[in-house]
Scaffold this motif. Structure first.
Motif, PDB file in Angstrom:
ATOM      1  N   THR A   1      -4.103  -0.147   1.700  1.00  0.00           N
ATOM      2  CA  THR A   1      -2.701  -0.011   2.085  1.00  0.00           C
ATOM      3  C   THR A   1      -2.214   1.363   1.643  1.00  0.00           C
ATOM      4  N   PHE A   2      -1.810   2.197   2.604  1.00  0.00           N
ATOM      5  CA  PHE A   2      -1.317   3.541   2.288  1.00  0.00           C
ATOM      6  C   PHE A   2       0.185   3.610   2.561  1.00  0.00           C
ATOM      7  N   PRO A   3       0.892   4.548   1.897  1.00  0.00           N
ATOM      8  CA  PRO A   3       2.292   4.732   2.251  1.00  0.00           C
ATOM      9  C   PRO A   3       2.411   5.503   3.567  1.00  0.00           C
TER      10      PRO A   3
ATOM     11  N   TYR B   1       5.215   1.372   2.235  1.00  0.00           N
ATOM     12  CA  TYR B   1       3.824   1.090   2.567  1.00  0.00           C
ATOM     13  C   TYR B   1       3.667   0.528   3.974  1.00  0.00           C
ATOM     14  N   SER B   2       2.489   0.766   4.530  1.00  0.00           N
ATOM     15  CA  SER B   2       2.121   0.196   5.827  1.00  0.00           C
ATOM     16  C   SER B   2       1.929  -1.304   5.656  1.00  0.00           C
TER      17      SER B   2
ATOM     18  N   ARG C   1      -0.281  -4.723   5.196  1.00  0.00           N
ATOM     19  CA  ARG C   1      -1.395  -4.906   4.262  1.00  0.00           C
ATOM     20  C   ARG C   1      -2.700  -4.405   4.907  1.00  0.00           C
TER      21      ARG C   1
ATOM     22  N   TYR D   1      -4.695   0.891   6.600  1.00  0.00           N
ATOM     23  CA  TYR D   1      -5.478   2.133   6.693  1.00  0.00           C
ATOM     24  C   TYR D   1      -6.879   1.888   6.148  1.00  0.00           C
TER      25      TYR D   1
ATOM     26  N   LEU E   1      -1.006  10.511   8.154  1.00  0.00           N
ATOM     27  CA  LEU E   1      -0.417   9.179   8.113  1.00  0.00           C
ATOM     28  C   LEU E   1       0.528   9.068   9.297  1.00  0.00           C
TER      29      LEU E   1
ATOM     30  N   TYR F   1       5.929  10.242   4.799  1.00  0.00           N
ATOM     31  CA  TYR F   1       5.502  10.354   3.407  1.00  0.00           C
ATOM     32  C   TYR F   1       5.321  11.802   2.969  1.00  0.00           C
TER      33      TYR F   1
ATOM     34  N   PRO G   1      -2.271  -5.268  -4.867  1.00  0.00           N
ATOM     35  CA  PRO G   1      -2.035  -4.485  -3.649  1.00  0.00           C
ATOM     36  C   PRO G   1      -0.583  -4.007  -3.601  1.00  0.00           C
ATOM     37  N   PRO G   2      -0.334  -2.799  -3.120  1.00  0.00           N
ATOM     38  CA  PRO G   2       1.028  -2.303  -3.094  1.00  0.00           C
ATOM     39  C   PRO G   2       1.867  -3.011  -2.030  1.00  0.00           C
ATOM     40  N   ALA G   3       3.174  -3.005  -2.239  1.00  0.00           N
ATOM     41  CA  ALA G   3       4.074  -3.676  -1.294  1.00  0.00           C
ATOM     42  C   ALA G   3       5.428  -2.986  -1.357  1.00  0.00           C
ATOM     43  N   ASN G   4       6.332  -3.389  -0.499  1.00  0.00           N
ATOM     44  CA  ASN G   4       7.634  -2.743  -0.431  1.00  0.00           C
ATOM     45  C   ASN G   4       8.699  -3.576  -1.148  1.00  0.00           C
TER      46      ASN G   4
END
Lengths: 203, 290
Positions: free
Chosen positions: A105-107, A121-122, A124, A127, B26, B56, B241-244
């Motif tokens: 997961t990339f921003p 972030y995109s 889940r 990328y 991106l 970004y 995992p990253p999230a918003n």
């Protein structure tokens, strides 16, 4: 496959005694086809293998309940191994491996809040990491064969990651410390080119 | 018995990971409205700042959003905000009342956005003290002062606080990662006796320190936690995992589609403030690590 697990958003993994509360449960699918060719006779031996694969997940609480690629989804994996006997004592062999990058997961965007830049972030695993590939080379010199000689030895020179590919271990996205309006990405790699010399004994 | 003596000689390389800039493309994300606004129980001008999200790697300050109609309502009265400069909107001098729910309404480019926030009650601060850790055994001279709070925490559960610190009138905790914040899980209904709520670097005797205690909502507490999870507390491969982060502003009349909702937060808070001067060091309290 049923009852597959993945981490929820904002999962807290460090020093968390109730680790299982960070999982969410859903379904997963995987597909795969493998091809393999091998040559076993003659001075030149070796094989080529290729794997085509797909792995997906669908978990109601993750990615708005939409299907996403699982973290270990590698569409293409290639492995080529060759070995050549140069006369009775010399052998040279080489390996090349290739694997598609795994999903991450990339921003994709950013915004400001409380004097900080916050990444957006995109979805889940939207990328992929850069593709992984590497070549290794090995040259072996066998000791002279003599009757009644008990101790045999051979000398080996090998090079790991021959063309010094910087395979990504992780990619960091961060706000620049000197200029806070700048956001940047850094790639971290672990193994550069590594030569080695080995002397083996058999008895 | 084979291969007992296997490797006699190898080149030993010190393996170290190396970092290099990573050049990647991106996608351009969907541009979303970003809101940062608040109202408190203090009689003053309250601000709402509107901006836009950006790509970004855009590497310039966030673009501001002008020309919006903004109002804040407590159910009975409605206060209109005026744009004083690009993207910055202000109320007249007004004060909120704890216990009321405030509604922020934004109309920008013909789309209506709304947010609601309850204003919690903030308990009074009795006094503050200054503390230090004795680091002389490590040959470290620490000139930081730790701010110690004395206040009664109300018996009602689910209170959430954050603390701002000013030194000689200048806000020290001006970025979100410098702010102390806490829930009341361990302190509910107890007296907060010399509780550490922040610190100031390089203080001098007779500096004026102002401590602000803000009673915030659970949603805002979780929001700060999530903001820090994706910035300062991000542990890369060792984290989740990253999230918003989930803000509290929604686009109305979009049939419940969350993906184009604005980012950011509208906070209603009550505040208590106390000011003291840094005393001589022998009046500071020595703090223990444990």
């Amino acid at each position: 496959m049923e009852n597959q697990i993945d981490f929820k958003d904002f999962a807290d993994l460090m020093l968390n005694a109730e680790y299982e509360s960070e999982f969410r449960i859903g379904d997963a699918w995987s597909y795969c086809a493998e091809f393999f060719i091998r040559k076993q006779q003659g001075n030149f031996t070796g094989w080529i293998s290729y794997t085509l694969a797909k792995a997906e997940r669908k978990i109601p609480e993750i990615n708005d309940g939409k299907i996403y690629s699982s973290s270990y989804d590698r569409p293409h994996s290639i492995s080529i191994v060759g070995s050549y006997d140069l006369g009775k004592r010399w052998n040279i062999s080489a390996t090349w491996v290739y694997a598609s990058g795994t999903p991450v997961t990339f921003p994709t965007g950013r915004y400001e809040q409380g004097n900080k830049i916050i990444p957006i972030y995109s979805e889940r695993n939207g990328y992929r990491m850069p593709d992984y590939h590497r070549m290794d080379l090995s040259i072996t010199l066998k000791g002279k064969e003599k009757p009644n000689k008990r101790l045999k030895s051979d000398l080996n020179i090998s090079v790991y990651n021959l063309y010094n590919r910087h395979n990504a271990w992780m990619i960091n996205f961060s706000q620049d410390e000197d200029d806070p309006t700048v956001t940047k990405a850094d790639l971290v790699y672990v193994f550069p080119i590594i030569p080695s010399l080995t002397w083996n004994f058999h008895f | 018995m084979k291969n007992i003596l296997y490797t006699i000689l190898t080149f030993i390389l010190i393996l170290s990971s190396c970092t290099e800039p990573y050049d990647t493309e991106l996608e351009s994300g969907f541009v979303r409205l970003v809101v940062q606004g608040s109202i408190s129980d203090e009689l003053k001008i309250h601000q709402v700042i509107l901006s836009k999200s950006a790509d970004y790697f855009s590497n310039e300050p966030a673009p501001k959003v002008s020309g919006a109609n903004i109002s804040i309502s407590d159910g009975e009265n409605s206060f209109n905000l005026t744009e004083i400069s690009d993207g910055i909107y202000e109320t007249d001098s007004i004060a909120g009342v704890p216990g009321k729910t405030y509604t922020l309404t934004i109309v920008s480019d013909g789309i209506t956005y709304e947010s609601q926030c309850y204003m919690n009650y903030c308990p009074p601060i009795d006094s503050i003290n200054f503390g230090y850790y004795d680091l002389s055994q490590y040959d470290i001279v620490d000139s930081s002062a730790y701010i110690l709070l004395n206040a009664m925490e109300p018996e009602t559960p689910d209170n959430f606080y954050m603390w701002n610190i000013y030194r000689n009138g200048v806000l020290e905790t001006d970025t979100i990662n410098e702010v102390y914040f806490s829930d009341d899980v361990f302190i509910n209904g107890y007296y907060m006796y010399d509780a550490e709520v922040g610190w100031v670097r390089n203080v001098a005797i007779d500096d004026t320190i102002t401590l602000e205690m803000l009673a915030i909502t659970e949603e805002y507490f979780n929001y700060i936690y999530q903001l820090l999870s994706v910035t300062d507390w991000n542990m890369g491969p060792f984290g989740g995992p990253p999230a918003n982060p989930d803000g509290n502003i929604i686009e109305i009349n979009d049939n419940g589609n969350d993906n184009d909702d604005p980012l950011g937060f509208f906070l209603a808070y009550s505040i208590y403030r106390i000011t003291d001067t840094i005393p001589k060091k022998d009046e500071w309290i020595e703090l223990e690590w444990f």
